[in-house]
Structures are given as structure tokens and as C-alpha cells.
Design a protein around this motif. Structure first.
Motif, PDB file in Angstrom:
ATOM      1  N   SER A 194       0.839  -1.190   0.000  1.00  0.00           N
ATOM      2  CA  SER A 194       0.000   0.000   0.000  1.00  0.00           C
ATOM      3  C   SER A 194       0.882   1.250   0.000  1.00  0.00           C
ATOM      4  O   SER A 194       0.424   2.338  -0.360  1.00  0.00           O
ATOM      5  CB  SER A 194      -0.928  -0.003   1.215  1.00  0.00           C
ATOM      6  N   ALA A 195       2.140   1.075   0.404  1.00  0.00           N
ATOM      7  CA  ALA A 195       3.093   2.189   0.393  1.00  0.00           C
ATOM      8  C   ALA A 195       4.505   1.626   0.483  1.00  0.00           C
ATOM      9  O   ALA A 195       4.718   0.483   0.903  1.00  0.00           O
ATOM     10  CB  ALA A 195       2.836   3.158   1.546  1.00  0.00           C
TER      11      ALA A 195
ATOM     12  N   HIS B  76       8.350   2.776   1.995  1.00  0.00           N
ATOM     13  CA  HIS B  76       9.008   3.740   2.859  1.00  0.00           C
ATOM     14  C   HIS B  76      10.514   3.714   2.636  1.00  0.00           C
ATOM     15  O   HIS B  76      11.096   2.646   2.412  1.00  0.00           O
ATOM     16  CB  HIS B  76       8.767   3.399   4.336  1.00  0.00           C
TER      17      HIS B  76
ATOM     18  N   LEU C 239      13.816   4.899   4.903  1.00  0.00           N
ATOM     19  CA  LEU C 239      14.205   5.298   6.244  1.00  0.00           C
ATOM     20  C   LEU C 239      15.711   5.526   6.278  1.00  0.00           C
ATOM     21  O   LEU C 239      16.461   4.928   5.499  1.00  0.00           O
ATOM     22  CB  LEU C 239      13.847   4.202   7.263  1.00  0.00           C
TER      23      LEU C 239
ATOM     24  N   MET D 178       7.490   8.382   2.307  1.00  0.00           N
ATOM     25  CA  MET D 178       6.493   7.335   2.144  1.00  0.00           C
ATOM     26  C   MET D 178       5.807   7.628   0.814  1.00  0.00           C
ATOM     27  O   MET D 178       5.305   8.735   0.606  1.00  0.00           O
ATOM     28  CB  MET D 178       5.463   7.353   3.272  1.00  0.00           C
TER      29      MET D 178
ATOM     30  N   ILE E 280      17.272   2.407   4.568  1.00  0.00           N
ATOM     31  CA  ILE E 280      16.454   1.194   4.621  1.00  0.00           C
ATOM     32  C   ILE E 280      15.174   1.405   3.830  1.00  0.00           C
ATOM     33  O   ILE E 280      14.499   2.434   3.993  1.00  0.00           O
ATOM     34  CB  ILE E 280      16.106   0.826   6.079  1.00  0.00           C
TER      35      ILE E 280
ATOM     36  N   ASP F 132       5.309  -1.747   2.692  1.00  0.00           N
ATOM     37  CA  ASP F 132       4.231  -1.585   3.677  1.00  0.00           C
ATOM     38  C   ASP F 132       2.924  -2.065   3.055  1.00  0.00           C
ATOM     39  O   ASP F 132       2.448  -1.492   2.078  1.00  0.00           O
ATOM     40  CB  ASP F 132       4.155  -0.103   4.049  1.00  0.00           C
ATOM     41  N   ASN F 133       2.358  -3.141   3.612  1.00  0.00           N
ATOM     42  CA  ASN F 133       1.057  -3.622   3.169  1.00  0.00           C
ATOM     43  C   ASN F 133       0.085  -3.406   4.318  1.00  0.00           C
ATOM     44  O   ASN F 133      -0.069  -4.261   5.182  1.00  0.00           O
ATOM     45  CB  ASN F 133       1.128  -5.097   2.776  1.00  0.00           C
ATOM     46  N   ASN F 134      -0.495  -2.213   4.369  1.00  0.00           N
ATOM     47  CA  ASN F 134      -1.382  -1.829   5.470  1.00  0.00           C
ATOM     48  C   ASN F 134      -0.739  -2.082   6.825  1.00  0.00           C
ATOM     49  O   ASN F 134      -1.315  -2.733   7.704  1.00  0.00           O
ATOM     50  CB  ASN F 134      -2.718  -2.543   5.354  1.00  0.00           C
ATOM     51  N   ASN F 135       0.461  -1.579   6.945  1.00  0.00           N
ATOM     52  CA  ASN F 135       1.259  -1.609   8.167  1.00  0.00           C
ATOM     53  C   ASN F 135       1.873  -2.964   8.483  1.00  0.00           C
ATOM     54  O   ASN F 135       2.483  -3.109   9.537  1.00  0.00           O
ATOM     55  CB  ASN F 135       0.477  -1.078   9.368  1.00  0.00           C
ATOM     56  N   ASP F 136       1.724  -3.937   7.626  1.00  0.00           N
ATOM     57  CA  ASP F 136       2.542  -5.149   7.707  1.00  0.00           C
ATOM     58  C   ASP F 136       3.830  -4.817   6.962  1.00  0.00           C
ATOM     59  O   ASP F 136       3.872  -4.856   5.731  1.00  0.00           O
ATOM     60  CB  ASP F 136       1.825  -6.329   7.069  1.00  0.00           C
ATOM     61  N   MET F 137       4.863  -4.448   7.709  1.00  0.00           N
ATOM     62  CA  MET F 137       6.074  -3.887   7.118  1.00  0.00           C
ATOM     63  C   MET F 137       7.131  -4.974   6.913  1.00  0.00           C
ATOM     64  O   MET F 137       7.433  -5.742   7.828  1.00  0.00           O
ATOM     65  CB  MET F 137       6.654  -2.804   8.022  1.00  0.00           C
TER      66      MET F 137
ATOM     67  N   PHE G 151      11.164  -5.264   5.672  1.00  0.00           N
ATOM     68  CA  PHE G 151      12.293  -4.354   5.513  1.00  0.00           C
ATOM     69  C   PHE G 151      13.403  -4.968   4.681  1.00  0.00           C
ATOM     70  O   PHE G 151      13.670  -6.176   4.756  1.00  0.00           O
ATOM     71  CB  PHE G 151      12.863  -3.994   6.886  1.00  0.00           C
ATOM     72  N   GLY G 152      14.074  -4.126   3.926  1.00  0.00           N
ATOM     73  CA  GLY G 152      15.318  -4.524   3.294  1.00  0.00           C
ATOM     74  C   GLY G 152      16.437  -4.548   4.320  1.00  0.00           C
ATOM     75  O   GLY G 152      16.280  -4.070   5.452  1.00  0.00           O
TER      76      GLY G 152
END
Lengths: 113, 107
Positions: free
Chosen positions: B30-31, B33, B35, B48, B86, B90-95, B97-98
């Protein structure tokens, strides 16, 4: 205080100890998160709380127990940890529990002996 | 294969150089990010985005949803840009990370 604060910043504990990590956000957000960052591994999402209800629990062992008494405070209770649990534990908050920019605390560096 | 892959893992540049860090992801989002993590651990959200391009100062982030690829560009790099960057899907806050890209900018 502004932003997201975490205490303590550093913690050393034995495997039989019980300790708690605290996170507080002063941003008026409704969602809070716990992340774990182990050495040489990517960040891992542990828990998500939205409006004080847990909405995500990424298969985290029960020796980690989160608590969110209100939308500004988040705790991570630790008991009978293992040395491999040593890591940087980061708290974050966002406006709500959907895709939003997250604001991170400085982290607690945990060492389990 | 990780769900979020970043390249390069490490990058050293001279001050003033144009820098590109790449991120490819295999999950629905959904987004996306970007960092920045400085030594000591503090993390700052840079961008984002869910489509197109965003610019903030010397930083530019782009995303191609069809190709599941995002890039972070730094123009006129400076030693204070040295940090780990980093990417997070983000899939509806299921993040997810690389592993991060460690950037060192030398004066």
C-alpha cells in the motif's frame, strides 16, 4: 518531551530476569509498534497496536509480552530471554493503523547474558 | 530470496557525487518507505510513497509500481548523509524491511 521516547536506552539482563521496556509518544498518534533489529539482520516487526488493541503479532515468542494501556504508552515485558534476543528494540508510532509515516524512538539496546 | 532486496549493500562516495540506492520488492504494497538510520540506532522516516516521485531537499524517491522497484537518489552528497538507508514495503502496516544500504560519503 517531543516525539517518541524510549526507556531505558541500554539494558543488560540475565536469562532469569524480568524487565520491561517503555515507549511513550507525544504526537497524538493512535498506532504504536515494536520492532526488533538484530545484528546484521533486517528490521522485524514484532507487534502493532491500533487504538490500544493488538492488531499484529508476527509469531513472536511468548517470552515477549506487549502491553498498551493507552494510546500514548507501549510496554514490552521481557522474561526468561535467551542470548539470541540481544538486539536493538525500536518503538514507533503513526497517526493510525493504516499506511502512515512512522515516527521512531531512539531504541533500547538490550543485551541478554 | 528476501521479500525486499536492496542494492548495493555498501556504497562509498566522494562528497558531491550523485548517489542512487535501489529497492526491489516481491510483496503487494500500500506504500513504500525509505528510512535513514544513523550510528547509534535512531531511525528517521525520509519518504512514504505509493506512486510517482517525491522530493525533499537533496533527496528524491521514485517508485515504479508495475516493476515493483523504488530508488532513492541523493544529489550533491555530503558526509552528513553517511548512514544506513532502509527500504520498507508496507502492506497496510505489515512492514517488510530490506537489509539496508550503508552509505559512506568521504570529504
Amino acid at each position: 518531551e517531543t516525539g517518541v521516547t524510549q526507556t531505558p536506552r541500554h539494558l543488560v539482563m540475565g536469562m532469569t530476569n524480568k524487565k520491561s521496556l517503555k515507549c511513550e509518544q507525544h504526537l497524538g498518534h493512535n498506532a504504536m509498534y515494536w520492532y526488533k533489529q538484530s545484528a546484521k539482520k533486517p528490521l522485524e516487526l514484532m507487534f502493532v497496536y491500533s487504538l490500544e488493541e493488538r492488531v499484529e503479532n508476527n509469531s513472536v515468542p511468548s517470552r515477549f509480552s506487549p502491553e498498551c494501556p493507552n494510546s500514548s504508552h507501549l510496554f514490552l515485558h521481557l522474561h526468561t530471554l535467551q542470548p539470541e534476543d540481544s538486539a536493538l528494540y525500536l518503538c514507533a508510532s503513526s497517526q493510525d493503523g493504516t499506511s502512515n509515516e512512522q515516527f521512531f524512538g531512539p531504541g533500547t539496546r538490550l543485551t541478554v547474558l | 530470496k528476501n521479500e525486499v532486496e536492496q542494492s548495493p549493500q555498501n556504497l562509498t562516495a566522494q562528497e558531491g557525487e550523485f548517489i542512487t540506492i535501489n529497492c526491489s520488492y516481491s510483496v503487494g504494497i500500500s506504500a513504500l518507505h525509505w528510512l535513514q538510520q544513523h550510528p547509534g540506532g535512531g531511525i528517521v522516516s525520509l519518504f512514504m510513497l505509493s506512486s510517482g516521485k517525491k522530493k525533499h531537499g537533496r533527496l528524491i524517491a521514485t517508485i515504479n509500481i508495475q516493476e515493483k522497484h523504488s530508488s532513492l537518489h541523493i544529489t550533491a552528497s555530503h558526509p552528513r548523509d553517511s548512514a544506513v538507508y532502509i527500504c520498507a514495503a508496507d502492506n497496510n502496516n505489515d512492514m517488510r524491511f530490506g537489509a539496508g544500504t550503508r552509505l559512506t560519503v568521504k570529504p
